[in-house]
Each structure stands twice: as C-alpha cells, then as structure tokens.
Design a protein around this motif. Sequence first.
Motif, PDB file in Angstrom:
ATOM      1  N   MET A  94      43.999  42.917  45.218  1.00  0.00           N
ATOM      2  CA  MET A  94      44.547  42.065  44.160  1.00  0.00           C
ATOM      3  C   MET A  94      43.436  41.564  43.233  1.00  0.00           C
ATOM      4  O   MET A  94      43.611  41.485  42.015  1.00  0.00           O
ATOM      5  N   GLY A  95      42.298  41.239  43.826  1.00  0.00           N
ATOM      6  CA  GLY A  95      41.174  40.768  43.024  1.00  0.00           C
ATOM      7  C   GLY A  95      40.690  41.807  42.038  1.00  0.00           C
ATOM      8  O   GLY A  95      40.444  41.504  40.859  1.00  0.00           O
ATOM      9  N   ALA A  96      40.570  43.059  42.503  1.00  0.00           N
ATOM     10  CA  ALA A  96      40.104  44.131  41.617  1.00  0.00           C
ATOM     11  C   ALA A  96      41.112  44.412  40.512  1.00  0.00           C
ATOM     12  O   ALA A  96      40.743  44.608  39.345  1.00  0.00           O
ATOM     13  N   THR A  97      42.396  44.418  40.860  1.00  0.00           N
ATOM     14  CA  THR A  97      43.436  44.678  39.858  1.00  0.00           C
ATOM     15  C   THR A  97      43.478  43.567  38.814  1.00  0.00           C
ATOM     16  O   THR A  97      43.559  43.832  37.610  1.00  0.00           O
ATOM     17  N   ALA A  98      43.418  42.318  39.275  1.00  0.00           N
ATOM     18  CA  ALA A  98      43.451  41.191  38.343  1.00  0.00           C
ATOM     19  C   ALA A  98      42.190  41.128  37.485  1.00  0.00           C
ATOM     20  O   ALA A  98      42.254  40.741  36.309  1.00  0.00           O
TER      21      ALA A  98
END
Length: 318
Positions: A94-98
């Motif tokens: 989620m961190g990488a996508t956001a």
Amino acid sequence: MDYDKARLFSRILTMHYIEQHNQSDISRMLGLSTAKVNRIIRQARDEGYLEINIRTPFQSLFDLEQKLTSLVEIPEVLVCPTLSDDPNTVLRTMGATAADYLLQHLRDGDVLCISGGKQVTEIVNALNPQRKFDVTVVPATGGVQGKHYTDVNHLAMELAKRLGGQALQLHAPLFADSVEERNMLMNMRQTREVLDRARHADIALMGIGSIVPDSSSYFDLRSMSEADRKRLIEQGATGDVFAHLFDVNGKTVGQEHNEKLVGLTLSELRDIPLSVGVAASGNKVSPILGALRGHFFKALITDEVTTKQVLKLLEKGV
C-alpha cells in the motif's frame, strides 16, 4: 448500407486494426484521400461496426475499481494486487502504491497535510522521486511521542526531506486532557497558523485506522481502560480518520474523545481538493466502508482482497 460500401468499410477496418497500416498508407493503397479514410473509420465506430475489447492482466482490478465507485460516491478508487497475507507486506505494498499515486499528483507549490500512523510511514519510506518538489508538508493533527510512526512532526520532516521541500512543526499533543485545554491549544498562535496551512492544503494523505482492540493503535494512543474500549465499541466505533472516531455508516461516535482532538475536523478534511485514504487487510474492511460512507476522502487506495470484502458488505446492505 449497400454491399460495396460495407465491403470498403470492412477492408479499411481490417487494414487499420488487424494489419496495422496507418491511415496514410491505407489511403495510398486504396487510392482514397486520408480524410475519407479517417471519416470511414470514425463512421464505422459510431455505427457499431467496430468492437474494442481490452484485455490486461489487471482488468479484474479495474473492474473492482469501477464497481466500487459506482456503489459509493467517491471520485477515484485505486485497487492493487494482494501479494501476501502478511500484514507487513500489505503495508509496504500500500505504501509503494500510494507513494506512486502521490508523485503523479504532486505539483510544485503544493501544501501537503498528513496524519501519523504506520501506513503513512510506509508511504514515506517508499517515496523515491526523480526530482525535487517545492512543496510544504504540514501535520494535520498533534502528535504522540514515543514511536516514530505516531510522531507526525517526524513524519512531516521525513516526507519533506524525501520530496525536497520544507516541513512545518505542530508542537501540540494529539489529545488534550480536557475540552478546555484543547481549545487553549487550538487558539495558540503557532498551532493556529500550522493548522490553518493544513486547512488550505492541496493534498491530504492519511491512513484509515481500525478500532479492533487487538490491532488498533488508537487505544494505545489514548491509554484507555478496558471499560472505555468496550463503551466505544458498544457505541458502534469501527474506525478513525485523523483520530476522529466513526461507525460503519460514517457517523461520528465517541464525541467525548473527538472533542479533545488537536487537529483538523472531518468537515475541514472534506474541503481539501485531493484527500487520499490508504488502508488494506481484513480488520480495515468495516473502517473503509464507514469512511467511504462518511465521504472523508476523495481517493481510496486499497488492495484486491479488501475491496472484494467491502463490496460484499455493501451488497449485503451492512
């Protein structure tokens, strides 16, 4: 349409879409003007002679995004693949996508306000911009010292450092001991000035918290007794955004806690042009649903498994 015209349409469509000839090549080979070839292709599309099917490995994700946006009033949903059952892996995904989403929307001169939390920490860690951004990062709430992910001032500084911008600090706790103390803190010049920058931010970035006792950081932040925990859950509390508690229908609950918060209100959050909520995993399903119904953000970033579970609750009318 007569036989000759239908045959011409078919021939041009085959040459263009199957044989991959451009329009100028088709006009030369058939002795037609480029304008006529372009007009025939456009007419054939308008009259239903052409059917385009898009097949990608991620089409199922795009279908989930479309289905969720059609069921709730949110401008954008971004669903990424579920790569693991491990919560830490989900957080990093989620961190990488956001982080990628943020870099796509960030512009020089923007003001970015953030909450604390593990998910925002992973977004900061994943950022790898190719250039510096002239931006200002501000906390949207007070902070809690002791853990790096609850210290919103630390996160704001790290985020600004990675982006190449500057950060403002909010020297106030997340929760005051009383409403009177909260009002005093909110009226202090330094607090008022920082939060005013947050109110007028271009982008808000936040995690969506869960009130499930075994996985919630909210109760740890408040140092609550077990009786307080049970009372909030009995009131219907399921999640928090910017530490404001709400139920599965998006209605605020736990007013005795919300009114002691030092930070933006949910109404002020809704006024920010681009507010982004990020969360995934089973214990975030009800909080995500409540946050969607409360219209607390304009873009949701989550994963495939979580989206399917949110949709299942929506279809059941939960």
